[in-house]
Design an enzyme around this catalytic site. Structure first.
Site, PDB file in Angstrom:
ATOM      1  CE  LYS A 115      -2.783   2.725   3.226  1.00  0.00           C
ATOM      2  NZ  LYS A 115      -3.929   3.108   2.392  1.00  0.00           N
ATOM      3  CB  ILE A 125     -21.629   9.888   0.239  1.00  0.00           C
ATOM      4  CG1 ILE A 125     -22.129   9.883  -1.214  1.00  0.00           C
ATOM      5  CG2 ILE A 125     -21.979   8.565   0.892  1.00  0.00           C
ATOM      6  CD1 ILE A 125     -23.646   9.892  -1.354  1.00  0.00           C
ATOM      7  CB  SER A 153     -15.971  10.642   4.703  1.00  0.00           C
ATOM      8  OG  SER A 153     -15.960   9.992   3.445  1.00  0.00           O
ATOM      9  CB  CYS A 176      -5.719  -1.688   3.935  1.00  0.00           C
ATOM     10  SG  CYS A 176      -4.445  -2.243   2.798  1.00  0.00           S
ATOM     11  CD1 TRP A 227     -18.184  -4.664   4.588  1.00  0.00           C
ATOM     12  CD2 TRP A 227     -18.215  -2.462   4.847  1.00  0.00           C
ATOM     13  NE1 TRP A 227     -18.409  -4.117   3.348  1.00  0.00           N
ATOM     14  CE2 TRP A 227     -18.430  -2.764   3.477  1.00  0.00           C
ATOM     15  CE3 TRP A 227     -18.198  -1.127   5.241  1.00  0.00           C
ATOM     16  CZ2 TRP A 227     -18.622  -1.775   2.512  1.00  0.00           C
ATOM     17  CZ3 TRP A 227     -18.379  -0.138   4.282  1.00  0.00           C
ATOM     18  CH2 TRP A 227     -18.584  -0.461   2.930  1.00  0.00           C
ATOM     19  CG  ASP A 238     -23.813   5.768   4.824  1.00  0.00           C
ATOM     20  OD1 ASP A 238     -24.702   6.274   4.134  1.00  0.00           O
ATOM     21  OD2 ASP A 238     -22.777   6.373   5.152  1.00  0.00           O
ATOM     22  CD  GLU A 277     -19.365  -6.621   1.406  1.00  0.00           C
ATOM     23  OE1 GLU A 277     -18.853  -6.974   2.468  1.00  0.00           O
ATOM     24  OE2 GLU A 277     -19.175  -5.515   0.889  1.00  0.00           O
ATOM     25  CD  GLU A 285     -19.930   3.397  -4.709  1.00  0.00           C
ATOM     26  OE1 GLU A 285     -18.888   3.802  -5.243  1.00  0.00           O
ATOM     27  OE2 GLU A 285     -19.960   2.475  -3.904  1.00  0.00           O
ATOM     28  CG  HIS A 301     -13.730   4.384  -5.818  1.00  0.00           C
ATOM     29  ND1 HIS A 301     -15.093   4.485  -6.027  1.00  0.00           N
ATOM     30  CD2 HIS A 301     -13.580   3.890  -4.563  1.00  0.00           C
ATOM     31  CE1 HIS A 301     -15.725   4.050  -4.942  1.00  0.00           C
ATOM     32  NE2 HIS A 301     -14.841   3.683  -4.047  1.00  0.00           N
TER      33      HIS A 301
END
Length: 758
Positions: free
Chosen positions: A19, A434, A436, A519, A564, A602, A608, A668, A697
């Site tokens: 990373k 959205i 942040s 990450c 998550w 959210d 997922e 999205e 992104h």
């Protein structure tokens, strides 16, 4: 005789070395040669750890600079037209991240995990050709290191199944074009050594495939398994059972099948047919998706059950899937409570577990040396201690959740939205974000210093409030209508909430790759969940006090917090999710009491969590929808509830989204054009929608004209009265120099569109 096997290993590095060097390279602070040097060091370290742990089958080509599906695009020359003039790393990273001239390729979730892959873009006119350099070079690299590896590749059926046709055809029509490239690849691989093992990953086969896909299995593997007599092909599936495919694969010349016996228990039904075929079985019994210490006694019982059908000499013991989905090592967890740490196992620890299980299963407990015997006894003891620990069970939480009766909010949508519009007074095409804003080095530093007690609470809060003030000032200056506070106090949208909830545990170094260099450090749920005190109220009310505009309260929803996190395995996921929902309903009630009029809950990971098999979907939808509604059940009619969903194909879940009954959903859509939005029109979706108008992104700054065009496309699908305008997702990972012009352009585009519609 080779007895154990790891499907794949984490690649980001135990201290996120990959990373860090990638982000240096992308910031023009180092050359790509430095990236390659770090990558080589990481690969050798990863191989070394597996070798020392006694793993017989260690992989090459499980490493990637960004994503293995993207690597497969390069392997096959499946390069979208807009990138054809580029070469090498510029081509590779432009496909993943976009560049100043071209948008990145779409990204979506790898089955039902939190890992993202790059979606291949295919068309009938593509000219596929082999570029095997990465695979060949990595195998040779391992050989020079002194290790003979199995070679991992993504199978042709999975590659096609995860792709999209940009010319609107069926992806499987291209099977006849890409299969010869796979044949050529195996021919090249066959030259590398006298004998080789190739793992071909076909996880697409665990889904409900139609006859057309199933009919391609036998011709594919009849061809590939006969390319060369010196290659043993192992076809692996994971995350579910693959019985329909396995019944076909046993009648092809492959060497072995790799099956997941933890998440695909119905794989037991195919064991007799595998046995009759004489093929080897790679049995996934060590959990590659969760962090709980393996219960070796349970694994031995599972293997004993399998061995009633499969001869021991035909059995290879494996991880259930790639260990990519778990953190690297517990070695750096110095602050974790020792009792909790004793219950956990990361990727490196799973290697030792796998080796221990292998030795006991094939040779018996008496074969263990002193260290191994101690590890075996420790495993039994720690699993017993966890089962009986007092910090896991909270009867007051269990009783409250069992007796919780407020299962949905008051009022129908039509009644609520009329009241909300009167009170909130926002325009059509209302602008917002959205949640942040960029997490600057200064913000991260302040948060880090506070956690280490190197600055006072007063100084930390002063730093965070200054950032919030700056976020508000910018939003007011550029004309955004519904504001957010920027979330500087949050390290991660799930970890932050987990830190405030009882029953959650945290790691120092439990990083897992989400995509590219991104990450996440998922918290883990070890006990019953409750909310001892308010989580977001002070920050949100401070932000609201600084502006006359509406400030959104920002929460992460219960299903996303669950999906998550690493979830306890001694309760069903639905029970744990309901506990989180009840806890969050208190937070919404407290935000309302402080005058917050819009609250965004959210559910980025809602889709997922969907089971991979249709037969299991209804059960998931029932409790996931139930828990979102429990979470917002305390919201008054006049409180507007927003939700946000990431990377979702909505066609198959649109009715479930309607059942969630949020007032506004943001989604999205920027990388996938307008296709996702059309389903909202087709079903007559009543609630308001905020489709992302640009991709966060990518570091690109979209122009006013580009954004106007995107908004006009939205208006072809839904009326302006129903639309909100916002970016695709949160802006945490972007830089202010990208965010400020992008949002300014977004607001200007809305102004011009509104003027056009006057």
């Amino acid at each position: 005789m080779s007895k154990n096997y790891v499907i794949g290993f984490p690649r980001i590095g135990e201290q996120r070395e990959l990373k860090k060097v990638l982000e240096e390279f992308w910031s023009n602070k180092c050359s790509f040669e430095k990236v390659e040097v770090v990558a080589k060091e990481l690969k050798q370290r990863h191989w070394s750890y597996q070798q020392k742990a006694g793993i017989d089958f260690v992989s090459s080509n499980d490493f990637s600079f960004y994503d293995n599906v993207l690597d497969t695009c390069v392997l096959l020359n499946a390069i979208p037209k807009r990138f054809k003039d580029l070469e090498n790393e510029e081509l590779y990273f432009s496909m993943a991240r976009g560049n100043k001239n071209s948008v990145a390729m779409e990204m979506t979730k790898w089955f039902n995990t939190n890992y993202h892959y790059i979606v291949p873009e295919l068309s009938l006119e593509d000219e596929y050709k082999l570029n095997a350099s990465k695979i060949i070079n990595e195998y040779k690299e391992a050989k020079e290191f002194g290790l003979k590896t199995k070679i991992n590749i993504i199978g042709p059926l999975t590659f096609l199944g995860l792709s999209k046709r940009v010319d609107n055809g069926d992806v499987y029509e291209l099977h006849s074009k890409i299969l010869p490239i796979y044949k050529e690849l195996l021919e090249e691989i066959s030259k590398l050594d006298e004998s080789l093992t190739v793992q071909i990953d076909e996880p697409i086969l665990v889904k409900d495939n139609d006859v057309k896909v199933l009919s391609l299995i036998k011709p594919t593997y009849d061809l590939l398994a006969n390319v060369s007599s010196n290659i043993d092909i192992i076809v692996t599936t994971y995350f579910e059972h693959s019985n329909e495919a396995s019944k076909i694969l046993v009648n092809t010349p492959i060497y072995a099948l790799g099956l997941d016996f933890l998440y695909g228990q119905k794989n037991f039904e195919i064991l007799d047919e595998i046995s009759k075929s004489g093929k080897k079985l790679v049995a996934g019994v060590v959990d590659g998706r969760n962090i709980w210490k393996n219960n070796i006694q349970n694994s031995l019982e599972l293997l004993s059950k399998i061995s009633k059908h499969i001869n021991k000499e035909d059995l290879i013991i494996s991880s259930s899937c790639s260990l990519l989905h778990t953190p690297y090592t517990l070695k750096y967890e110095e602050k974790m409570k020792s009792e909790i740490k004793s219950w956990l196992s990361y990727a490196c620890e799973k290697l030792d577990e796998l080796n221990l299980i292998t030795k006991v299963f094939f040779e018996g407990v008496n074969s263990l040396n002193e260290n191994e015997q101690n590890a075996y006894n420790d495993n039994i003891e720690s699993n017993h201690n966890r089962l009986n620990s007092e910090i896991i069970h909270d009867k007051s939480v269990q009783q409250r959740v069992d007796n919780f009766t407020k299962l949905e909010r008051d009022g129908k949508y039509e009644e609520r939205i009329k009241l909300q519009k009167e009170i909130l007074g926002y325009e059509d095409l209302a602008t917002t974000t959205i949640g942040s804003f960029p997490q600057t080095p200064e913000v991260r530093k302040s948060r880090r210093y506070f956690k280490k007690s190197e600055i006072s609470k007063e100084q930390y809060e002063k730093d965070m409030k200054q950032y919030i003030d700056d976020c508000i000032a910018f939003q007011e200056e550029c004309g955004i209508e519904v504001l957010v506070h920027g979330e500087p106090e949050r390290n991660d949208m799930v970890e932050y909430f987990g830190e405030q909830l009882k029953g959650y545990g945290f790691s120092q170094n439990g990083w897992v790759q989400s995509y590219g260099s991104r990450c996440v450090k998922p918290p883990f749920i070890y006990g019953d969940i409750s909310r001892p005190k308010a989580i977001t109220v002070d920050w949100i009310t401070y932000a609201q006090s600084k502006t006359d505009k509406i400030m959104k309260g920002m929460l992460t929803g219960p299903v996303t917090i669950l999906n998550w996190s690493f979830v306890r395995d001694d309760k069903t996921r639905s029970e744990v999710s309901k506990q989180i929902a009840v806890a969050l309903s208190d937070e919404i009630e407290d935000l309302q009491k402080e005058g917050i009029k819009i609250i965004q809950v959210d559910e980025a990971a809602f889709k997922e969590g969907y089971p991979l098999r249709t037969e299991n979907i209804k059960e998931y939808e029932n409790w996931a929808t139930r828990d979102f509604k429990i979470c917002v059940s305390t919201a008054k009619k006049q409180t507007q509830i927003h939700t946000h969903m990431c990377y979702s194909e909505f066609n198959d879940i649109i009715k479930t989204i309607e059942d969630m009954d949020a007032d506004v959903i943001s989604i999205e859509t920027a990388r996938s054009g307008n296709e996702l939005l059309k389903i909202f029109k087709e079903v007559g979706y009543k609630q308001e929608v905020g489709p992302g108008v640009y991709d966060i992104h990518s570091p690109r700054v979209p122009s006013v004209e580009e954004l106007k065009k995107q908004i006009e496309l939205l208006l072809e699908v839904l009326p302006k009265e129903q639309l909100w305008i916002n970016p695709d997702c949160g802006l945490k990972t972007r830089k202010w120099e990208e965010v400020k012009p992008s949002l300014t352009n977004m607001v200007e585009a809305v102004k011009q569109i509104r003027k056009d519609y006057e």
